[in-house]
Design a protein around this motif. Sequence first.
Motif, PDB file in Angstrom:
ATOM      1  N   VAL A  96      -6.447  11.583  -6.128  1.00 52.56           N
ATOM      2  CA  VAL A  96      -6.718  10.596  -5.090  1.00 52.56           C
ATOM      3  C   VAL A  96      -5.476   9.759  -4.859  1.00 52.56           C
ATOM      4  O   VAL A  96      -4.917   9.194  -5.812  1.00 52.56           O
ATOM      5  CB  VAL A  96      -7.896   9.681  -5.483  1.00 52.56           C
ATOM      6  N   GLU A  97      -5.052   9.702  -3.615  1.00 50.62           N
ATOM      7  CA  GLU A  97      -3.864   8.957  -3.259  1.00 50.62           C
ATOM      8  C   GLU A  97      -4.239   7.774  -2.375  1.00 50.62           C
ATOM      9  O   GLU A  97      -4.675   7.976  -1.249  1.00 50.62           O
ATOM     10  CB  GLU A  97      -2.900   9.855  -2.475  1.00 50.62           C
ATOM     11  N   PRO A  98      -4.077   6.573  -2.865  1.00 51.24           N
ATOM     12  CA  PRO A  98      -4.269   5.413  -1.998  1.00 51.24           C
ATOM     13  C   PRO A  98      -3.239   5.417  -0.868  1.00 51.24           C
ATOM     14  O   PRO A  98      -2.300   6.201  -0.894  1.00 51.24           O
ATOM     15  CB  PRO A  98      -4.047   4.239  -2.953  1.00 51.24           C
ATOM     16  N   SER A 130      11.669   0.144   0.686  1.00 52.31           N
ATOM     17  CA  SER A 130      11.108   0.861  -0.460  1.00 52.31           C
ATOM     18  C   SER A 130       9.602   0.916  -0.377  1.00 52.31           C
ATOM     19  O   SER A 130       8.965   0.064   0.257  1.00 52.31           O
ATOM     20  CB  SER A 130      11.505   0.173  -1.766  1.00 52.31           C
ATOM     21  N   LEU A 131       9.068   1.927  -1.030  1.00 52.01           N
ATOM     22  CA  LEU A 131       7.619   2.106  -1.082  1.00 52.01           C
ATOM     23  C   LEU A 131       7.292   2.878  -2.345  1.00 52.01           C
ATOM     24  O   LEU A 131       8.072   3.756  -2.751  1.00 52.01           O
ATOM     25  CB  LEU A 131       7.148   2.886   0.145  1.00 52.01           C
ATOM     26  N   ARG A 132       6.175   2.553  -2.992  1.00 48.89           N
ATOM     27  CA  ARG A 132       5.754   3.317  -4.151  1.00 48.89           C
ATOM     28  C   ARG A 132       4.406   3.964  -3.871  1.00 48.89           C
ATOM     29  O   ARG A 132       3.433   3.278  -3.542  1.00 48.89           O
ATOM     30  CB  ARG A 132       5.651   2.447  -5.403  1.00 48.89           C
ATOM     31  N   LEU A 133       4.364   5.264  -4.001  1.00 48.89           N
ATOM     32  CA  LEU A 133       3.121   6.003  -3.878  1.00 48.89           C
ATOM     33  C   LEU A 133       2.513   6.218  -5.257  1.00 48.89           C
ATOM     34  O   LEU A 133       3.234   6.382  -6.239  1.00 48.89           O
ATOM     35  CB  LEU A 133       3.353   7.362  -3.221  1.00 48.89           C
ATOM     36  N   TYR A 147       3.416   8.553 -10.096  1.00 45.75           N
ATOM     37  CA  TYR A 147       3.999   7.677  -9.083  1.00 45.75           C
ATOM     38  C   TYR A 147       5.201   8.345  -8.425  1.00 45.75           C
ATOM     39  O   TYR A 147       5.855   9.202  -9.015  1.00 45.75           O
ATOM     40  CB  TYR A 147       4.465   6.368  -9.717  1.00 45.75           C
ATOM     41  N   LEU A 148       5.483   7.886  -7.226  1.00 45.70           N
ATOM     42  CA  LEU A 148       6.713   8.259  -6.550  1.00 45.70           C
ATOM     43  C   LEU A 148       7.315   6.986  -5.973  1.00 45.70           C
ATOM     44  O   LEU A 148       6.798   6.433  -5.002  1.00 45.70           O
ATOM     45  CB  LEU A 148       6.467   9.281  -5.443  1.00 45.70           C
ATOM     46  N   GLN A 149       8.370   6.514  -6.620  1.00 48.00           N
ATOM     47  CA  GLN A 149       9.093   5.348  -6.137  1.00 48.00           C
ATOM     48  C   GLN A 149      10.127   5.820  -5.129  1.00 48.00           C
ATOM     49  O   GLN A 149      10.986   6.641  -5.457  1.00 48.00           O
ATOM     50  CB  GLN A 149       9.770   4.609  -7.286  1.00 48.00           C
ATOM     51  N   MET A 150      10.040   5.296  -3.911  1.00 50.12           N
ATOM     52  CA  MET A 150      10.938   5.722  -2.839  1.00 50.12           C
ATOM     53  C   MET A 150      11.788   4.544  -2.394  1.00 50.12           C
ATOM     54  O   MET A 150      11.253   3.531  -1.920  1.00 50.12           O
ATOM     55  CB  MET A 150      10.120   6.270  -1.663  1.00 50.12           C
ATOM     56  N   ASN A 151      13.078   4.660  -2.559  1.00 48.41           N
ATOM     57  CA  ASN A 151      14.025   3.621  -2.165  1.00 48.41           C
ATOM     58  C   ASN A 151      14.942   4.139  -1.063  1.00 48.41           C
ATOM     59  O   ASN A 151      15.052   5.351  -0.854  1.00 48.41           O
ATOM     60  CB  ASN A 151      14.846   3.177  -3.366  1.00 48.41           C
ATOM     61  N   SER A 152      15.607   3.211  -0.401  1.00 48.22           N
ATOM     62  CA  SER A 152      16.561   3.564   0.666  1.00 48.22           C
ATOM     63  C   SER A 152      15.945   4.557   1.644  1.00 48.22           C
ATOM     64  O   SER A 152      16.547   5.581   1.982  1.00 48.22           O
ATOM     65  CB  SER A 152      17.842   4.148   0.054  1.00 48.22           C
TER      66      SER A 152
END
Length: 123
Positions: free
Chosen positions: A5-7, A17-20, A81-86
């Motif tokens: 399940v992905e919020p 930035s965004l963290r999934l 988790y997937l931390q997405m930067n730049s």
Amino acid sequence: QVQLVEPGGGLVQAGGSLRLSCAAFGRTFSNYVMGWFRQAPGKEREFVARISSTSGSMTYYADSVKGRFTISRDNAKNTVYLQMNSLKPEDTAVYYCAAGWIFGTRALQYDYWGQGTQVTVSS
């Protein structure tokens, strides 16, 4: 059987930035290799990142995200988790988490999939 399940993803400006996150329900989460894939409109689903089972000591990234994205896992929370930067506009896509047994980069190598979450990067 594993349910993923992905919020919600979100809308972010370029450079932001965004963290999934992706929560797993069912069989022992730590036993699975976890991966992230994405699919942009009109394009095939592509590999983004993967992390090994158990300790998560091994990770691997697509060249397009290397140095900007970080995959991690918390087995106590059954979450990857997937931390997405730049972030860049070309990162805009539906992002999917996946679980499997093979430390691979092909979608066919993963057995269970989340429902996907939209990430939009505005320029």
